[in-house]
Design an enzyme around this catalytic site. Sequence first.
Site, short mmCIF file in Angstrom:
data_model
loop_
_atom_site.label_atom_id
_atom_site.label_comp_id
_atom_site.label_asym_id
_atom_site.label_seq_id
_atom_site.Cartn_x
_atom_site.Cartn_y
_atom_site.Cartn_z
N SER A 168 0.85 -1.20 0.00
CA SER A 168 0.00 0.00 0.00
C SER A 168 0.89 1.24 0.00
CB SER A 168 -0.86 0.02 1.26
OG SER A 168 -1.48 1.27 1.43
N TYR A 181 -1.33 -1.08 10.57
CA TYR A 181 -1.59 -1.53 9.19
C TYR A 181 -0.50 -0.97 8.26
CZ TYR A 181 -3.77 -1.36 4.53
OH TYR A 181 -4.01 -1.45 3.17
N LYS A 185 2.41 -2.93 5.96
CA LYS A 185 2.58 -2.77 4.51
C LYS A 185 4.03 -2.38 4.18
CE LYS A 185 -1.58 -3.86 3.11
NZ LYS A 185 -1.80 -5.02 2.23
#
Length: 277
Positions: A168, A181, A185
């Site tokens: 991401s 999160y 990534k």
Amino acid sequence: MFTKLFNSSVIARVGRTSFRLMSSSLRKLDGKVAIVTASTEGIGLAIARRLGQDGAKVMVSSRKLTNVDKAVQELKAEKLTVAGTVCHVSKAEDRQKLIQATLSTFGGIDILVSNAAANPCFGPILDTTESAWDKIFETNVKAAFFLCKEVVPHMEARGGGSVVFVSSYAGYTPIESLGPYSVSKTALIGLTKALVPQLSQSNIRVNAIAPGVIKTKFSEAFWKNETLHDMLLQSIPMRRIGEPQECAGLVSFLASDDASYITGECVMVSGGIAGRL
Ligand code: NAP
């Protein structure tokens, strides 16, 4: 002679212009078998569709059987060669079933697209609980690594392969409300690079993509609220949110022989949002 020249493509004439329509024998993933995790909606479904359109046989999967059945039905109706099985990527036995189902249905594995991710928390990073942290890293990083490790022998049996991790833009520039999160990534970008030396010896390339904000259920908190949506657009140079299929062509390219000298890269698909570590 004429037949020989044109049996692999069709020339269509519209007015004074000729177009070459590619026949199925020229598709860039013909003969390849692909696993795409979390592929019953959003980016994963778009990737499964595109790999199928480009000639691959695709094993679709996600946690819920009803979602798998629906996606398989949808793609089969588009005349794509797909099958489906349930796989919660964090469960080792599900990953084994996914691999075995792919081998028994399609006879091998050439491409792995590791797309599944979890994000159970939203807020300041220091509020993260241990269980939320573990869940994020278990799904987003550990499962991605182990699925890759588990498919490698099957790619080796085919003489090589291609792995694509879905990271991401948050892996480059952490989103404040999605701290753990974002870190997971970033870890995927590191994992991509860490795998290169060993996988190169087996003729397996490994790359990642880093989507920006793409219109899916996963990102709806960012685009459903009008005020947030307008603020978001100001941070995207192209001033629009991406569509799932805009990630899919890149994955197909990275999985194909067109990318035969590309490994260890993470490519942004972000409408101009910059990504540098
Ligand atoms: P999405 O539209 O919400 O789709 C999620 C898919 O994942 C569904 O098919 C879901 O099906 C499956 N799934 C969820 N947890 C799973 C698990 N543990 N194991 C297997 N399958 C699972 O999500 P998306 O936006 O396409 O996201 C796909 C990937 O893109 C993720 O890695 C995400 O981090 C990344 N990404 C997304 C954006 C964005 O803006 N959308 C931006 C950057 C990166 P079931 O419910 O049946 O399991």
